[in-house]
Motif scaffolding. Structure first.
Motif, mmCIF file in Angstrom:
data_model
loop_
_atom_site.group_PDB
_atom_site.id
_atom_site.type_symbol
_atom_site.label_atom_id
_atom_site.label_comp_id
_atom_site.label_asym_id
_atom_site.label_seq_id
_atom_site.Cartn_x
_atom_site.Cartn_y
_atom_site.Cartn_z
ATOM 1 N N HIS A 161 12.792 -21.596 -26.508
ATOM 2 C CA HIS A 161 14.034 -20.820 -26.547
ATOM 3 C C HIS A 161 14.166 -20.076 -27.871
ATOM 4 C CE1 HIS A 161 18.234 -19.776 -25.927
ATOM 5 N NE2 HIS A 161 18.517 -20.320 -27.104
ATOM 6 N N LEU A 162 13.861 -20.744 -28.978
ATOM 7 C CA LEU A 162 13.949 -20.094 -30.284
ATOM 8 C C LEU A 162 12.916 -18.980 -30.409
ATOM 9 C CD1 LEU A 162 14.468 -23.213 -32.582
ATOM 10 C CD2 LEU A 162 16.185 -21.539 -31.855
ATOM 11 N N ARG A 166 14.627 -15.528 -31.098
ATOM 12 C CA ARG A 166 14.713 -15.290 -32.545
ATOM 13 C C ARG A 166 13.486 -14.607 -33.143
ATOM 14 N NH1 ARG A 166 18.515 -19.030 -34.620
ATOM 15 N NH2 ARG A 166 20.151 -19.228 -33.029
#
Length: 297
Positions: A161-162, A166
């Motif tokens: 997810h990161l 990101r």
């Protein structure tokens, strides 16, 4: 009740880990990679071979050996996914989707029966079997090994997810998912990003295969078939192409199976799971967190 919930979350974490690869590939190139479940199987067999080669280390430091093998199996299956994309899917990327779908089914059978030729048809007993202390939490029996496996699965999902939200690589993935032509014009190397997507998704499936082998203790060359269908079901329930939805879909499917098995009996487990798939496709085809989109021409 608490035992049923825990059992569902435990199994659902495996489903979610494998389903993420499905969802990532579909979100970027709109391909249902039916060979993805067999990469899970390949990860389990890679771990089996590596643990067998380690010999004494497995007996003296079984957990350390399993952790090392987990990382190596992720690398092996990740590279296998990249080769699969390069050989089977990239030449047909502009072909009709039916051709890609048939190729994915053919790749699945090639991985299954290729493994059968190399490793044999008989099930294999994993050199490391995770078992140990049992804890009682709110009436549910939970082992420390189960907590460790769920913790590893959650850590991998959070890391993914990161990465997607990101990092520069994640932005490139999301750009290609929105419009591959525009991403190419903006300087994004589409082929390289797609290859990395296959690597990441295949590595996650391989990690799940090693963990399943260490926990259940037995593997065979057809073990990826059902888990692949279950992962696809989890992705559809959550919203295929949506990462958060896919994670949620895996947990929901695990809970549905746990309660369905309790209510109807173990022999109805798969019937109940795929019945829920039909229900979701009928009532909410976009899944729990999926959105209706207009396909670009």
């Amino acid at each position: 009740m608490s035992q049923l919930i825990w059992n569902g979350l435990f199994v659902g974490s495996f489903y979610a880990l494998v389903a993420l690869g499905y969802s990532m590939v579909y979100g970027i190139i709109k391909l249902l990679n039916f060979a993805h479940g067999d990469l899970y199987m390949l990860g389990a067999f890679s771990g089996f071979a590596m643990l067998g080669a380690m010999g004494g280390l497995v007996k003296s430091q079984s957990l350390l050996a399993l952790f090392i093998v987990l990382l190596l199996a992720m690398l092996t299956t990740g590279l296998s996914g990249v080769v699969l994309e390069r050989v089977a899917y990239r030449p047909l990327r502009r072909a009709p989707r039916l051709a890609l779908l048939i190729t994915a089914v053919g790749a699945s059978f090639a991985l299954e029966y290729g493994t059968r030729i190399v490793a044999g048809a008989n099930p294999k007993v994993y050199p490391v079997r995770l078992g140990g202390t049992t804890l009682h939490v709110f009436g549910a029996r939970i082992t420390v090994q189960q907590l460790a496996l769920v913790g590893v699965a959650v850590a991998l999902m959070v890391a993914l997810h990161l990465l997607i939200t990101r990092s520069r690589q994640g932005r490139a993935m999301r750009a290609i998912a929105l419009d591959p032509r525009a991403a190419l014009l903006m300087g994004v190397d589409v082929d390289k990003v797609i290859a990395r997507t296959f690597f990441i998704g295949s590595a996650l499936a391989g990690a799940a295969g090693v963990m399943a082998g260490g926990y259940y203790g037995k593997i065979d060359f057809l073990m990826g078939f059902i888990i692949g269908l279950k992962a696809f079901t989890a992705a559809v329930i959550g919203g295929i192409g949506n990462m958060q939805g896919t994670m949620l879909g895996g947990l929901v499917l695990g809970l549905l199976e746990s309660f369905g098995t309790h209510w109807l009996g173990g022999e109805w487990r798969d019937v109940f799971a795929f019945g829920c798939l039909i229900l979701f496709l009928t009532v909410r085809p976009t899944g729990l967190l999926g959105e209706r989109v207009t396909e670009r021409v």
